[in-house]
Design an enzyme around this catalytic site. Sequence first.
Site, PDB file in Angstrom:
ATOM      1  N   ARG A 198       0.823  -1.208   0.000  1.00 57.46           N
ATOM      2  CA  ARG A 198       0.000   0.000   0.000  1.00 57.46           C
ATOM      3  C   ARG A 198       0.862   1.264   0.000  1.00 57.46           C
ATOM      4  O   ARG A 198       0.349   2.360  -0.129  1.00 57.46           O
ATOM      5  CB  ARG A 198      -0.868   0.077   1.260  1.00 57.46           C
ATOM      6  CG  ARG A 198      -2.021  -0.915   1.329  1.00 57.46           C
ATOM      7  CD  ARG A 198      -3.144  -0.485   0.420  1.00 57.46           C
ATOM      8  NE  ARG A 198      -4.473  -0.435   0.966  1.00 57.46           N
ATOM      9  CZ  ARG A 198      -5.336  -1.446   1.031  1.00 57.46           C
ATOM     10  NH1 ARG A 198      -4.991  -2.641   0.646  1.00 57.46           N
ATOM     11  NH2 ARG A 198      -6.548  -1.261   1.469  1.00 57.46           N
TER      12      ARG A 198
ATOM     13  N   ARG B  52     -20.235  -2.471   4.639  1.00 57.59           N
ATOM     14  CA  ARG B  52     -19.028  -2.596   5.455  1.00 57.59           C
ATOM     15  C   ARG B  52     -18.709  -1.260   6.107  1.00 57.59           C
ATOM     16  O   ARG B  52     -18.853  -0.211   5.475  1.00 57.59           O
ATOM     17  CB  ARG B  52     -17.842  -3.012   4.567  1.00 57.59           C
ATOM     18  CG  ARG B  52     -17.396  -4.431   4.790  1.00 57.59           C
ATOM     19  CD  ARG B  52     -16.450  -4.897   3.719  1.00 57.59           C
ATOM     20  NE  ARG B  52     -15.311  -4.005   3.480  1.00 57.59           N
ATOM     21  CZ  ARG B  52     -14.387  -4.227   2.548  1.00 57.59           C
ATOM     22  NH1 ARG B  52     -14.468  -5.302   1.795  1.00 57.59           N
ATOM     23  NH2 ARG B  52     -13.392  -3.388   2.369  1.00 57.59           N
TER      24      ARG B  52
HETATM   25  P1  AMP Z   1      -8.990  -3.897   1.553  1.00 61.33           P
HETATM   26  O1  AMP Z   1      -9.933  -5.033   1.764  1.00 61.33           O
HETATM   27  O2  AMP Z   1      -7.774  -4.271   0.772  1.00 61.33           O
HETATM   28  O3  AMP Z   1      -9.665  -2.674   1.012  1.00 61.33           O
HETATM   29  O4  AMP Z   1      -8.436  -3.498   2.998  1.00 61.33           O
HETATM   30  C1  AMP Z   1      -9.288  -3.059   4.020  1.00 61.33           C
HETATM   31  C2  AMP Z   1      -8.497  -2.345   5.105  1.00 61.33           C
HETATM   32  O5  AMP Z   1      -7.503  -3.247   5.634  1.00 61.33           O
HETATM   33  C3  AMP Z   1      -7.698  -1.135   4.664  1.00 61.33           C
HETATM   34  O6  AMP Z   1      -8.459   0.052   4.638  1.00 61.33           O
HETATM   35  C4  AMP Z   1      -6.618  -1.079   5.746  1.00 61.33           C
HETATM   36  O7  AMP Z   1      -7.136  -0.567   6.959  1.00 61.33           O
HETATM   37  C5  AMP Z   1      -6.309  -2.537   5.957  1.00 61.33           C
HETATM   38  N1  AMP Z   1      -5.231  -3.014   5.062  1.00 61.33           N
HETATM   39  C6  AMP Z   1      -5.334  -3.895   4.009  1.00 61.33           C
HETATM   40  N2  AMP Z   1      -4.147  -4.087   3.419  1.00 61.33           N
HETATM   41  C7  AMP Z   1      -3.250  -3.330   4.104  1.00 61.33           C
HETATM   42  C8  AMP Z   1      -1.868  -3.082   3.981  1.00 61.33           C
HETATM   43  N3  AMP Z   1      -1.131  -3.634   2.996  1.00 61.33           N
HETATM   44  N4  AMP Z   1      -1.276  -2.240   4.875  1.00 61.33           N
HETATM   45  C9  AMP Z   1      -1.985  -1.664   5.850  1.00 61.33           C
HETATM   46  N5  AMP Z   1      -3.309  -1.818   6.021  1.00 61.33           N
HETATM   47  C10 AMP Z   1      -3.945  -2.652   5.159  1.00 61.33           C
END
Ligand code: AMP
Length: 203
Positions: free
Chosen positions: A87, A154
């Site tokens: 990220r 969500r």
């Molecule tokens: P996502 O399902 O990929 O949209 O991720 C949902 C949430 O998980 C994000 O908004 C972050 O809070 C956390 N998250 C997911 N991947 C990462 C990552 N690589 N680094 C930090 N936080 C993450």
Amino acid sequence: MAKNIVLIGPQASGKGTQAKRISGKLGVPHISTGDLLRNAPEDLKEKVDNYMNSGNLVPDELMLDILEKRLEQKDAKKGFVLDGFPRNLKQAEELMKRVSVDKIIGIKLSDETAVERISNRLSCPKCGAVFNTKTKPSKKQGVCDNCNSDLIKREDDKPESVRKRLEIYRNDTEPILEKYNADIVDGDQDIDKVSEDIFDILE
Ligand code: AMP
């Protein structure tokens, strides 16, 4: 064909769907860091939820610990499709130290389309299926097609979190694409066309 693949894109770019398709076709696991965090062990759950629910990233170290354990599992040795990681540039650097990445694919999407798609998104809290009230409605309104559970919005799909996540994406995540010379596909297209473009790149 490339086997260690990283998919990068803003929310609602179809990243999760495309990752599942690549995983199916290549026979490598789909590793979503969002899913890993949503299923974090009990002792980390409260900490992780606080970051996620506000739309913030969890700290790099914590994320890396969790991801490292997943990458060490046997199935990931033959390849993976990574969805949600890296990220930021720091995470990208740490990833490259640990594994060799064959392809980084970026899915481009305007903020406008992302916000519009997310505002119509509903998820199943039980099986994780995702629906869209406009483009992919469930057969019965508000109920999951797969497991009959009530669908929810969500916490991190609520407007304040969405804006925050898009800002983080533009500032911290997008620079990875340029730095590592990613291949880019247009996420505004039909979902099957996006897959086609991705498989062309992976050939
Ligand atoms: P996502 O399902 O990929 O949209 O991720 C949902 C949430 O998980 C994000 O908004 C972050 O809070 C956390 N998250 C997911 N991947 C990462 C990552 N690589 N680094 C930090 N936080 C993450």
